[in-house]
Design a protein around this motif. Structure first.
Motif, PDB file in Angstrom:
ATOM      1  N   LEU A 106      18.632  28.861 -40.919  1.00  0.00           N
ATOM      2  CA  LEU A 106      17.668  29.769 -40.313  1.00  0.00           C
ATOM      3  C   LEU A 106      18.343  30.682 -39.294  1.00  0.00           C
ATOM      4  O   LEU A 106      18.978  30.209 -38.349  1.00  0.00           O
ATOM      5  N   THR A 107      18.197  31.987 -39.496  1.00  0.00           N
ATOM      6  CA  THR A 107      18.748  32.982 -38.573  1.00  0.00           C
ATOM      7  C   THR A 107      17.724  33.302 -37.485  1.00  0.00           C
ATOM      8  O   THR A 107      16.546  32.915 -37.586  1.00  0.00           O
ATOM      9  N   GLN A 108      18.154  34.035 -36.489  1.00  0.00           N
ATOM     10  CA  GLN A 108      17.215  34.446 -35.450  1.00  0.00           C
ATOM     11  C   GLN A 108      16.115  35.327 -36.026  1.00  0.00           C
ATOM     12  O   GLN A 108      14.956  35.245 -35.612  1.00  0.00           O
ATOM     13  N   GLU A 109      16.473  36.149 -37.009  1.00  0.00           N
ATOM     14  CA  GLU A 109      15.466  36.982 -37.680  1.00  0.00           C
ATOM     15  C   GLU A 109      14.424  36.110 -38.373  1.00  0.00           C
ATOM     16  O   GLU A 109      13.218  36.380 -38.308  1.00  0.00           O
ATOM     17  N   ASP A 110      14.894  35.056 -39.051  1.00  0.00           N
ATOM     18  CA  ASP A 110      13.968  34.121 -39.696  1.00  0.00           C
ATOM     19  C   ASP A 110      13.035  33.498 -38.662  1.00  0.00           C
ATOM     20  O   ASP A 110      11.820  33.400 -38.876  1.00  0.00           O
ATOM     21  N   LEU A 111      13.606  33.070 -37.551  1.00  0.00           N
ATOM     22  CA  LEU A 111      12.829  32.368 -36.539  1.00  0.00           C
ATOM     23  C   LEU A 111      11.806  33.284 -35.873  1.00  0.00           C
ATOM     24  O   LEU A 111      10.682  32.859 -35.574  1.00  0.00           O
ATOM     25  N   ASN A 112      12.177  34.530 -35.661  1.00  0.00           N
ATOM     26  CA  ASN A 112      11.216  35.497 -35.107  1.00  0.00           C
ATOM     27  C   ASN A 112      10.039  35.670 -36.056  1.00  0.00           C
ATOM     28  O   ASN A 112       8.886  35.817 -35.625  1.00  0.00           O
ATOM     29  N   TYR A 113      10.342  35.662 -37.354  1.00  0.00           N
ATOM     30  CA  TYR A 113       9.307  35.782 -38.388  1.00  0.00           C
ATOM     31  C   TYR A 113       8.448  34.522 -38.430  1.00  0.00           C
ATOM     32  O   TYR A 113       7.209  34.587 -38.392  1.00  0.00           O
ATOM     33  N   GLN A 115       7.861  32.410 -36.207  1.00  0.00           N
ATOM     34  CA  GLN A 115       7.100  32.255 -34.975  1.00  0.00           C
ATOM     35  C   GLN A 115       5.731  32.935 -35.036  1.00  0.00           C
ATOM     36  O   GLN A 115       4.852  32.639 -34.229  1.00  0.00           O
ATOM     37  N   THR A 116       5.535  33.805 -36.026  1.00  0.00           N
ATOM     38  CA  THR A 116       4.246  34.492 -36.167  1.00  0.00           C
ATOM     39  C   THR A 116       3.214  33.633 -36.895  1.00  0.00           C
ATOM     40  O   THR A 116       2.072  34.050 -37.070  1.00  0.00           O
ATOM     41  N   LYS A 136      11.081  23.689 -34.460  1.00  0.00           N
ATOM     42  CA  LYS A 136      10.365  23.104 -33.325  1.00  0.00           C
ATOM     43  C   LYS A 136      10.495  23.994 -32.093  1.00  0.00           C
ATOM     44  O   LYS A 136       9.533  24.184 -31.334  1.00  0.00           O
ATOM     45  N   GLU A 137      11.683  24.569 -31.907  1.00  0.00           N
ATOM     46  CA  GLU A 137      11.937  25.380 -30.711  1.00  0.00           C
ATOM     47  C   GLU A 137      11.199  26.716 -30.724  1.00  0.00           C
ATOM     48  O   GLU A 137      11.115  27.384 -29.688  1.00  0.00           O
ATOM     49  N   THR A 138      10.650  27.121 -31.880  1.00  0.00           N
ATOM     50  CA  THR A 138       9.843  28.346 -31.900  1.00  0.00           C
ATOM     51  C   THR A 138       8.517  28.158 -31.182  1.00  0.00           C
ATOM     52  O   THR A 138       7.853  29.131 -30.817  1.00  0.00           O
ATOM     53  N   GLY A 139       8.109  26.898 -31.019  1.00  0.00           N
ATOM     54  CA  GLY A 139       6.849  26.614 -30.334  1.00  0.00           C
ATOM     55  C   GLY A 139       5.661  26.433 -31.260  1.00  0.00           C
ATOM     56  O   GLY A 139       4.573  26.065 -30.804  1.00  0.00           O
ATOM     57  N   ILE A 140       5.837  26.673 -32.582  1.00  0.00           N
ATOM     58  CA  ILE A 140       4.728  26.458 -33.505  1.00  0.00           C
ATOM     59  C   ILE A 140       4.730  25.005 -33.975  1.00  0.00           C
ATOM     60  O   ILE A 140       5.698  24.271 -33.788  1.00  0.00           O
ATOM     61  N   ARG A 141       3.614  24.578 -34.576  1.00  0.00           N
ATOM     62  CA  ARG A 141       3.560  23.224 -35.122  1.00  0.00           C
ATOM     63  C   ARG A 141       4.480  23.116 -36.340  1.00  0.00           C
ATOM     64  O   ARG A 141       4.579  24.049 -37.141  1.00  0.00           O
ATOM     65  N   PRO A 160      11.627  13.345 -34.094  1.00  0.00           N
ATOM     66  CA  PRO A 160      11.560  14.041 -32.805  1.00  0.00           C
ATOM     67  C   PRO A 160      11.325  15.555 -32.924  1.00  0.00           C
ATOM     68  O   PRO A 160      10.909  16.186 -31.952  1.00  0.00           O
ATOM     69  N   HIS A 161      11.573  16.112 -34.116  1.00  0.00           N
ATOM     70  CA  HIS A 161      11.436  17.556 -34.309  1.00  0.00           C
ATOM     71  C   HIS A 161      10.204  17.927 -35.139  1.00  0.00           C
ATOM     72  O   HIS A 161      10.054  19.086 -35.537  1.00  0.00           O
ATOM     73  N   VAL A 162       9.342  16.957 -35.404  1.00  0.00           N
ATOM     74  CA  VAL A 162       8.201  17.163 -36.303  1.00  0.00           C
ATOM     75  C   VAL A 162       6.917  16.716 -35.619  1.00  0.00           C
ATOM     76  O   VAL A 162       6.837  15.613 -35.071  1.00  0.00           O
ATOM     77  N   ASP A 163       5.900  17.556 -35.650  1.00  0.00           N
ATOM     78  CA  ASP A 163       4.606  17.215 -35.051  1.00  0.00           C
ATOM     79  C   ASP A 163       3.773  16.332 -35.965  1.00  0.00           C
ATOM     80  O   ASP A 163       3.142  15.381 -35.506  1.00  0.00           O
ATOM     81  N   ILE A 164       3.734  16.666 -37.250  1.00  0.00           N
ATOM     82  CA  ILE A 164       2.916  15.925 -38.207  1.00  0.00           C
ATOM     83  C   ILE A 164       3.806  15.448 -39.342  1.00  0.00           C
ATOM     84  O   ILE A 164       4.411  16.254 -40.059  1.00  0.00           O
TER      85      ILE A 164
END
Length: 278
Positions: A106-113, A115-116, A136-141, A160-164
């Protein structure tokens, strides 16, 4: 609401009738979400063969965003399915095809996407365990399907990196499932879901256990039942959280939504149809 599947895609090749259908845990999640009326996207790795082209055309027809997918020269992932004593069983495959030699980084471009979106869903067959912390670090579930391929080491790495967390538990007894779901939540997941085949499903939210019986139908094909159950469950749950439905009531109605949709999926060939000859 917007959700995204990140990870595996395959074609399920039904050897006894020479028909292949699009599938894969992460891809199925995106398709089922779209079927349930939610805006959905998919990020994964395609080959450049007939199977890959069929999946791409199918996703385009379904209007699922694949703008951040990768495509490489080589064989797309496939799983071989056969009929054994009247039951469809997986008998082999190519371990993800080009996804093996070109894993998702995952690139930063991927992560910005990503995160939406409100939730990103991946799986044990996506080869992304080392990338989950980025999601996980993007803040989304983040949700993750372990299928049956889990052990203590895998759970320690991923939870530790998974909500569900979603786990296939049909081979376990009820007390073993409760112990497993409790362990998963103790390792970092806020919710753990165990699917139990014909016995239904169980959820642990860190405090209480909830059980759901399946909606019984005469199945055409059970492939995708677990993925469709989870998709309907989590979408119902996320919608309820927005309007602050009581947690216990919300989990119960989400389980019911999952059971209902899984039963509908069992009336379709393949995970969601769109079969072609191979």
């Amino acid at each position: 609401m917007r959700v995204i599947g990140v990870g595996d895609n395959v074609v399920d090749k039904y050897m006894y009738k020479r028909i292949m259908y699009p599938g894969g845990n992460a891809l199925n999640f995106s398709v089922y979400a779209k079927q349930l009326g939610v805006e959905a996207a998919y990020l994964g790795v395609f080959g450049d063969d007939k199977a890959a082209n069929h999946i791409i055309h199918t996703l385009n027809d379904l209007e699922i965003d694949i703008s951040h997918c990768r495509q490489h020269s080589g064989e797309n992932g496939f799983a071989a399915v056969d009929l054994v004593d009247g039951d469809r069983v997986f008998i082999g495959g190519n371990d993800g095809g080009v996804q093996n030699s070109h894993p998702i980084i995952l690139t930063q471009e991927d992560l910005n996407y990503i995160q939406t979106f409100e939730l990103a869903h991946s799986s044990i067959y996506s080869g992304m365990e080392g990338e989950l912390h980025k999601l996980k670090e993007t803040g989304i579930r983040v949700s993750f399907d372990f299928s049956t391929d889990y052990n203590e080491s895998v759970l320690n790495e991923v939870c530790p990196h998974v909500d569900i967390s979603l786990l296939s538990c049909g081979q376990l007894q009820t007390n073993e499932i409760k112990d497993l779901l409790t362990l998963v939540c103790s390792l970092g997941s806020s919710m753990a879901i165990g699917t139990m085949g014909s016995r239904g499903a169980m959820v642990f939210n860190g405090t209480n256990f909830f059980e759901q019986k399946p909606h019984y139908v005469k199945p055409v094909d059970t492939l995708g039942a677990g993925d469709s159950f989870f998709t309907a469950f989590i979408l119902e749950y996320l919608k309820g959280k927005k309007i602050k439905v009581n947690e216990d009531q919300l989990i119960k109605q989400s389980l019911e939504a999952g059971a209902k949709f899984a039963a509908q999926t069992c009336l379709v060939d393949g995970a969601f149809g769109f079969g072609i000859e191979f």
